[in-house]
Design an enzyme around this catalytic site. Structure first.
Site, short mmCIF file in Angstrom:
data_model
loop_
_atom_site.label_atom_id
_atom_site.label_comp_id
_atom_site.label_asym_id
_atom_site.label_seq_id
_atom_site.Cartn_x
_atom_site.Cartn_y
_atom_site.Cartn_z
N TYR A 40 -6.64 14.10 -10.02
CA TYR A 40 -5.66 13.32 -10.77
C TYR A 40 -4.69 14.22 -11.52
O TYR A 40 -3.47 14.04 -11.44
CB TYR A 40 -6.40 12.41 -11.76
CG TYR A 40 -5.48 11.54 -12.59
CD1 TYR A 40 -4.82 10.46 -12.02
CD2 TYR A 40 -5.30 11.79 -13.95
CE1 TYR A 40 -3.97 9.66 -12.79
CE2 TYR A 40 -4.46 10.99 -14.72
CZ TYR A 40 -3.80 9.93 -14.14
OH TYR A 40 -2.96 9.14 -14.89
N SER A 59 1.87 10.95 -16.53
CA SER A 59 0.68 10.91 -17.36
C SER A 59 0.74 12.14 -18.25
O SER A 59 1.38 13.13 -17.89
CB SER A 59 -0.59 10.94 -16.51
OG SER A 59 -1.75 11.16 -17.31
N ASP A 65 0.87 -1.17 0.00
CA ASP A 65 0.00 0.00 0.00
C ASP A 65 0.91 1.22 0.00
O ASP A 65 1.58 1.50 1.00
CB ASP A 65 -0.90 -0.01 1.23
CG ASP A 65 -1.83 1.19 1.31
OD1 ASP A 65 -1.69 2.12 0.48
OD2 ASP A 65 -2.67 1.21 2.22
N LYS A 80 -0.65 14.51 -10.82
CA LYS A 80 0.35 14.14 -11.83
C LYS A 80 1.25 15.33 -12.17
O LYS A 80 2.43 15.14 -12.52
CB LYS A 80 -0.34 13.58 -13.07
CG LYS A 80 -0.94 12.20 -12.83
CD LYS A 80 0.10 11.18 -12.38
CE LYS A 80 -0.44 9.78 -12.28
NZ LYS A 80 0.60 8.79 -11.91
#
Length: 267
Positions: free
Chosen positions: A168, A154, A77, A172
């Site tokens: 997100y 990404s 994790d 990133k």
């Protein structure tokens, strides 16, 4: 520690990871498993970490069977520093060292910005940004003879991505900046840090995220995996090959950069 000039070494030697030990986070499926397979094909022994221990174990068995390397699967994790450290220790204790670390684990819930709860934002940053930092930190502590850290960023680290991905995209961008800063701080230790920025490719996780992305009820979901200038969507191995390049001595003079692996879609 100065990075060696590798000009005199043959190409096959430069791409080889024989004798090196690697950890891939989020390696149970999708991009992570594809990356693990290419690193193993190049000769690396591996620890494959995943929040789903069964997926990690199965992936490790597949990698070992296909490429004849040592591969260990473990529960990891990345929001738990002790869990990350334990995986790093397994590489050192059971494989004999650590030279390559790939920060691949990530989450991407699709929630419109005005509905985005604080705990969802925090969860995305805990996995994507803090998880990347913790992985890099724990890897660097154990890379006693130098090494390479590869962060899966990404195209969302370069631009806005799609509705509902504020957390997100923010995370990133953070990983892309972290890649540059860690490259500066870790260079004296002989550790290179590079990012790979894929566009959306049809992995299990990306397909689920595309289906869940918010869209008007009378319209179909916006396709996330579009053909760019190259003419086709990417596949996981397209990204894995770039990650292998970054991890190998082919990229020995590179650090701090984030390489777009997007079929030209960010051009």
């Amino acid at each position: 520690m100065t990075t060696a000039d590798v000009s005199a070494r043959p190409l096959a030697d430069l791409i080889s990871l024989a004798g090196r030990r690697a950890v891939v986070t989020g390696g149970g499926r999708g991009l992570g498993k594809a990356i693990a397979l290419r690193l193993a094909e190049a000769g690396a022994d591996l620890v494959i970490g995943d929040v789903d221990a069964d997926l990690a174990t199965t992936a490790a068995e597949d990698v070992a069977r296909l490429h004849g390397v040592r591969a260990l699967g473990c529960a990891m994790d990345v929001t738990d520093s002790a869990s990350v450290a334990a995986a790093a220790d397994r590489a050192v204790d059971e494989l004999g060292g650590l030279e390559v670390w790939v920060n691949n684990a990530g989450v991407f819930p699709a929630v419109p910005a005005l509905e985005l709860a604080d705990d969802t934002w925090d969860r995305v940053f805990a996995v994507n940004a803090r998880g990347t930092f913790v992985g890099a930190r724990e890897a660097a502590k154990r890379m006693t003879e130098g090494g390479a850290i590869v962060n899966i960023v990404s195209t969302a680290g370069f631009r806005g991505s799609a509705p509902g991905l504020a957390a997100y995209v923010g995370s990133k961008h953070a990983v892309r900046g972290l890649t540059r800063e860690l490259a500066l701080e870790l260079a004296p230790l002989g550790i290179r840090v590079l990012g790979v920025a894929p566009s959306h490719v049809p992995t299990e996780g990306n397909l689920a995220a595309a289906a869940a992305a918010p869209h008007p009820a009378d319209q179909p979901p916006t396709p996330l995996m579009l053909n760019g200038p190259i003419g086709r969507p990417g596949v996981p191995d397209d990204i894995a090959r770039v990650a292998l390049f970054c991890a190998s001595d082919l990229a020995a003079f590179m650090t701090g950069s984030t390489l777009l692996a997007d079929g030209g879609s960010t051009a």
